[in-house]
Scaffold this active site. Structure first.
Site, PDB file in Angstrom:
ATOM      1  N   GLU A  69       0.812  -1.036   0.006  1.00 58.12           N
ATOM      2  CA  GLU A  69      -0.249  -0.228   0.214  1.00 58.12           C
ATOM      3  C   GLU A  69       0.870   1.322  -0.101  1.00 58.12           C
ATOM      4  OE1 GLU A  69      -2.025  -0.419   3.748  1.00 58.12           O
ATOM      5  OE2 GLU A  69      -0.339   0.729   4.730  1.00 58.12           O
ATOM      6  N   HIS A  71       0.292   5.751   1.127  1.00 58.67           N
ATOM      7  CA  HIS A  71      -0.664   6.921   1.460  1.00 58.67           C
ATOM      8  C   HIS A  71       0.041   8.045   1.908  1.00 58.67           C
ATOM      9  CE1 HIS A  71       1.159   4.814   5.080  1.00 58.67           C
ATOM     10  NE2 HIS A  71       0.364   3.837   4.805  1.00 58.67           N
ATOM     11  N   HIS A  75       5.011   6.447   8.152  1.00 63.04           N
ATOM     12  CA  HIS A  75       5.289   5.324   9.238  1.00 63.04           C
ATOM     13  C   HIS A  75       6.617   5.549   9.706  1.00 63.04           C
ATOM     14  CE1 HIS A  75       1.591   3.247   8.182  1.00 63.04           C
ATOM     15  NE2 HIS A  75       2.029   2.807   7.023  1.00 63.04           N
ATOM     16  N   HIS A 109       4.979   0.096   0.151  1.00 60.93           N
ATOM     17  CA  HIS A 109       5.654  -0.473   1.271  1.00 60.93           C
ATOM     18  C   HIS A 109       4.991  -1.832   1.566  1.00 60.93           C
ATOM     19  CE1 HIS A 109       2.819   2.237   3.187  1.00 60.93           C
ATOM     20  NE2 HIS A 109       2.839   1.465   4.300  1.00 60.93           N
ATOM     21  N   CYS A 123       4.849   0.581  14.991  1.00 62.49           N
ATOM     22  CA  CYS A 123       4.399   1.603  13.871  1.00 62.49           C
ATOM     23  C   CYS A 123       3.776   2.791  14.454  1.00 62.49           C
ATOM     24  CB  CYS A 123       3.507   1.075  12.970  1.00 62.49           C
ATOM     25  SG  CYS A 123       3.138   1.993  11.584  1.00 62.49           S
TER      26      CYS A 123
HETATM   27 MN    MN Z   1       1.065   1.839   5.719  1.00 67.54          MN
END
Ligand code: MN
Length: 155
Positions: A69, A71, A75, A109, A123
């Site tokens: 994914e 975004h 992270h 990732h 995370c």
């Molecule tokens: Mn992610």
């Protein structure tokens, strides 16, 4: 009766056996044949109205992987348990305990556990964040054009 512990009000929540914590639910991701992840659980360790971030603990069972994914949010990842590999953009790296991984905004990732060990990691994310986007077939083809990415995705 187990003692009730509120993540919002407790100042101490103790670590328990097998990477669990008092008052923290372990959510097994629902999965079926079409799910883009495999054998992943999530625990939200810190999520508080007065914090701008959240800290979660993800655990990928041996042979499993997280969703591929990307975004707009970032992270910050710290491996706590086991080992495996990660894809960040087109870079593939072996990762193990206490390694740190930064996932920049809008970067593909995925985390993959080794076949003989789980991969557990913290995370850090923004509390308010955008939803992940999954790759289109064209995105996957572009990623697979990189041999190291193709090998990673097929492992
Ligand atoms: Mn992610």
């Amino acid at each position: 009766m187990p003692e009730q512990i509120s993540p919002q009000s407790a100042t101490l929540r103790r670590w328990q056996d097998d990477f669990g914590w008092q008052g923290v639910d372990r959510l097994a991701y629902k999965q079926d044949a079409t799910a883009p992840f495999l054998n992943v659980s999530r625990q939200t360790l810190f999520s508080h109205a007065d914090l701008a971030g959240e800290l979660r603990y993800f655990e990928v069972a041996a042979g499993g992987h997280t969703t591929l994914e990307r975004h707009g949010h970032v992270h910050g990842v710290m491996v706590l348990r086991g080992h495996g590999r990660c894809l960040v953009g087109t870079q593939v790296d072996d990762i193990g305990e206490l390694d740190l991984v930064t996932i920049p905004a809008w970067t593909w990732h995925q985390f993959r556990a080794a076949t003989d060990a789980p991969l557990g990691f913290l995370c850090l994310v923004d509390s308010v964040r955008d939803r992940p986007v999954l790759p289109t077939p064209e995105d996957v083809a572009a990623l697979r054009a990189h041999p190291q990415v193709a090998a990673f995705l097929e492992s």
